[in-house]
Design an enzyme around this catalytic site. Structure first.
Site, PDB file in Angstrom:
ATOM      1  N   ASP A 112      28.613  37.287  27.874  1.00 17.35           N
ATOM      2  CA  ASP A 112      28.914  36.952  29.279  1.00 17.35           C
ATOM      3  C   ASP A 112      29.059  35.450  29.487  1.00 17.35           C
ATOM      4  O   ASP A 112      29.731  35.004  30.415  1.00 17.35           O
ATOM      5  CB  ASP A 112      27.762  37.421  30.184  1.00 17.35           C
ATOM      6  CG  ASP A 112      27.933  38.858  30.638  1.00 17.35           C
ATOM      7  OD1 ASP A 112      28.721  39.576  30.010  1.00 17.35           O
ATOM      8  OD2 ASP A 112      27.277  39.252  31.613  1.00 17.35           O
ATOM      9  N   HIS A 117      34.507  36.715  41.637  1.00 16.32           N
ATOM     10  CA  HIS A 117      33.933  38.008  41.237  1.00 16.32           C
ATOM     11  C   HIS A 117      32.857  38.339  42.260  1.00 16.32           C
ATOM     12  O   HIS A 117      31.759  37.779  42.229  1.00 16.32           O
ATOM     13  CB  HIS A 117      33.344  37.880  39.820  1.00 16.32           C
ATOM     14  CG  HIS A 117      32.676  39.124  39.311  1.00 16.32           C
ATOM     15  ND1 HIS A 117      33.196  39.888  38.297  1.00 16.32           N
ATOM     16  CD2 HIS A 117      31.513  39.734  39.666  1.00 16.32           C
ATOM     17  CE1 HIS A 117      32.388  40.916  38.062  1.00 16.32           C
ATOM     18  NE2 HIS A 117      31.359  40.840  38.878  1.00 16.32           N
ATOM     19  N   GLY A 129      30.533  41.086  44.138  1.00 13.55           N
ATOM     20  CA  GLY A 129      29.931  42.414  44.121  1.00 13.55           C
ATOM     21  C   GLY A 129      28.461  42.272  44.447  1.00 13.55           C
ATOM     22  O   GLY A 129      28.069  41.351  45.170  1.00 13.55           O
ATOM     23  N   ARG A 150      28.786  47.723  51.803  1.00 12.07           N
ATOM     24  CA  ARG A 150      29.379  48.797  52.613  1.00 12.07           C
ATOM     25  C   ARG A 150      28.420  49.214  53.733  1.00 12.07           C
ATOM     26  O   ARG A 150      28.832  49.417  54.872  1.00 12.07           O
ATOM     27  CB  ARG A 150      29.727  50.000  51.729  1.00 12.07           C
ATOM     28  CG  ARG A 150      30.908  49.729  50.798  1.00 12.07           C
ATOM     29  CD  ARG A 150      31.023  50.764  49.715  1.00 12.07           C
ATOM     30  NE  ARG A 150      29.845  50.774  48.848  1.00 12.07           N
ATOM     31  CZ  ARG A 150      29.764  51.463  47.714  1.00 12.07           C
ATOM     32  NH1 ARG A 150      30.778  52.192  47.321  1.00 12.07           N
ATOM     33  NH2 ARG A 150      28.669  51.433  46.979  1.00 12.07           N
ATOM     34  N   GLY A 178      33.570  44.874  42.819  1.00 10.83           N
ATOM     35  CA  GLY A 178      33.476  45.882  43.878  1.00 10.83           C
ATOM     36  C   GLY A 178      33.893  45.433  45.255  1.00 10.83           C
ATOM     37  O   GLY A 178      34.738  46.054  45.915  1.00 10.83           O
ATOM     38  N   LEU A 179      33.321  44.329  45.713  1.00 10.23           N
ATOM     39  CA  LEU A 179      33.615  43.829  47.059  1.00 10.23           C
ATOM     40  C   LEU A 179      34.976  43.136  47.100  1.00 10.23           C
ATOM     41  O   LEU A 179      35.774  43.357  48.018  1.00 10.23           O
ATOM     42  CB  LEU A 179      32.502  42.863  47.479  1.00 10.23           C
ATOM     43  CG  LEU A 179      32.536  42.319  48.899  1.00 10.23           C
ATOM     44  CD1 LEU A 179      32.274  43.421  49.907  1.00 10.23           C
ATOM     45  CD2 LEU A 179      31.484  41.213  49.063  1.00 10.23           C
ATOM     46  N   ASN A 221      37.802  45.735  47.026  1.00 11.88           N
ATOM     47  CA  ASN A 221      37.852  46.828  48.010  1.00 11.88           C
ATOM     48  C   ASN A 221      37.680  46.435  49.472  1.00 11.88           C
ATOM     49  O   ASN A 221      37.997  47.229  50.349  1.00 11.88           O
ATOM     50  CB  ASN A 221      36.801  47.882  47.646  1.00 11.88           C
ATOM     51  CG  ASN A 221      37.129  48.576  46.336  1.00 11.88           C
ATOM     52  OD1 ASN A 221      38.153  49.226  46.220  1.00 11.88           O
ATOM     53  ND2 ASN A 221      36.279  48.391  45.341  1.00 11.88           N
ATOM     54  N   GLU A 250      36.017  44.826  32.371  1.00 12.00           N
ATOM     55  CA  GLU A 250      35.234  44.148  31.335  1.00 12.00           C
ATOM     56  C   GLU A 250      35.240  44.934  30.031  1.00 12.00           C
ATOM     57  O   GLU A 250      35.262  44.348  28.948  1.00 12.00           O
ATOM     58  CB  GLU A 250      33.806  43.910  31.837  1.00 12.00           C
ATOM     59  CG  GLU A 250      33.778  42.865  32.953  1.00 12.00           C
ATOM     60  CD  GLU A 250      32.441  42.790  33.692  1.00 12.00           C
ATOM     61  OE1 GLU A 250      31.625  41.954  33.303  1.00 12.00           O
ATOM     62  OE2 GLU A 250      32.235  43.559  34.647  1.00 12.00           O
TER      63      GLU A 250
END
Length: 399
Positions: A148, A208, A210, A285, A331-332, A335, A384
């Site tokens: 990473d 990035h 999330g 969410r 994710g965030l 979306n 990834e």
């Protein structure tokens, strides 16, 4: 060639088997509750029904044995024999300063990963357990470590050093390392393709976003600055992590709440961020839903987060001397059209402007910029596992 990608957590294991001719997954799955009661493997062949397998799974070796058994199972497996798997790519969270790229795993590499345990005490031990299990169960199959932190090893010293005595860097290797490197590397390569430009000469800001979030400034395909630091606690406020703080707040909280250093570290990692501010959830969410129902603290948490992201984009535009594109991923980022709009609003000075219709996209690659934008805004779903597999293939082919 088929490549197995393994990502081991302390009590979980994610896997994907990819066919590198088509660069697509043939199967993927998740082992949960390793070492705990109620352990379960959820196995999903690409073109079949998911299988749920419950078993006693006391350690990562048993977990990987179950995964391998599932892959060759005559009923729901996807390969006839394990000999079809040409290599295994392992996600390793922390490579310290020792690794600036992915590497073929040798005894020396294993020793170096073990030496990084004090930098990632929660993550590197299960990563090591996964590697050792595969070495035992798949002797002779090449294993590759993908870090990473590796992508950020191109940062210059003026970006990675803190305002501490230099001896602390020499003695304890205290510096900015950065994380999510595999994700930032993948989306920056995809961005170059989407923009139809070579990586050289491109100035990108990769977001990035999330439950864990980080932003990276990328110049000529290389990371030159990133928001996470010595640990993933630095930078943006996140799902449960505080992000940037005045360091004096830490000792102040310790005294007021009578916490040990371990307890305050746990508090800053698990009980802060949007969870702490909203009092609702660490899931964006849920917070957006609470905000829509009139919850003031939920609205506040979202405002603080988007302000944080905007602030980092601005500072990285300064470091890069402008930006050709801003990338939203994870994710965030992939979306939430609302979050993207809140972040980009006010970045007109950079030449960034959204097409509100195009911004409705969820989880698909898209250029969501207005026609007149000179700084493109891109949505690129991260992958990834594919990046780990591509790095693994590259190393195996180079021999």
């Amino acid at each position: 060639m088929k490549i197995l990608v393994i990502n081991c957590g302390s009590s979980s294991l994610k896997y994907q088997l990819l066919d590198m001719d088509t660069q697509t997954p043939i199967a993927k799955g998740l082992v949960e509750r390793i070492g705990l009661p109620g352990a379960v493997l959820t196995h999903r062949p690409a073109d079949g029904e998911k299988e749920i397998i419950t078993a006693e799974i006391p350690n990562h070796t048993i977990a990987i044995q179950l995964v391998l058994d599932a892959l060759v199972n005559p009923e729901y497996g996807v390969v006839k024999s394990l000999e079809e798997i040409g290599s295994v790519g392992h996600r390793v969270v922390h490579g310290g300063e020792k690794f600036a790229s992915s590497v073929l795993i040798t005894d020396e590499v294993m020793q170096a990963i073990e030496e990084c345990i004090e930098l990632a005490p929660l993550h590197n031990p299960p990563n090591i357990a996964g590697i050792e299990a595969c070495q035992k169960l798949m002797p002779g199959v090449p294993q590759v470590a993908v870090f990473d932190t590796a992508f950020h090893q191109t940062m210059p010293p003026h970006a990675y050093l803190y305002g501490l005595p230099y001896e602390f860097y020499e003695k304890y290797k205290i510096r900015k390392y950065g994380f999510h490197g595999t994700s930032h590397k993948y989306v920056s390569q995809r961005a170059a393709k989407l923009l139809n430009r070579p990586a050289e000469g491109l100035k990108l800001i990769s977001c990035h976003l999330g439950n864990g979030s980080s932003i990276t400034a990328i110049k000529d395909g290389k990371s030159i600055e990133t928001s996470m630091g010595f640990t993933p606690l630095e930078g943006l406020m996140m799902g449960t992590r505080s992000g940037d703080l005045d360091p004096a707040i830490v000792s102040f909280i310790q005294q007021k709440e009578n916490l040990s250093s371990d307890e305050v570290n746990d508090f800053l990692n698990k009980k802060c961020g949007v969870l702490g501010l909203s009092g609702v959830s660490s899931d964006f969410r849920d917070i957006e839903q609470a905000r829509d129902q009139g919850n003031y603290r939920a609205a506040l948490a979202l405002d603080v987060f988007s302000h944080d992201v905007k602030k980092y984009i601005g500072s990285y535009a300064a470091v890069l001397n402008g930006a050709d594109a801003i990338i939203f991923t994870a994710g965030l980022g992939e979306n939430s059209a609302e979050m993207r709009e809140a972040v980009v609003d006010g970045l007109q000075y950079l030449g960034a402007k959204l097409d509100l219709e195009k911004n409705k996209v969820r989880g698909k690659e898209a250029d969501i910029s207005a026609p007149e934008a000179t700084c493109r805004v891109l949505v690129i779903p991260t992958n990834e596992e594919l990046m780990i597999a591509l790095d693994t293939l590259d190393i195996i082919q180079k021999g």
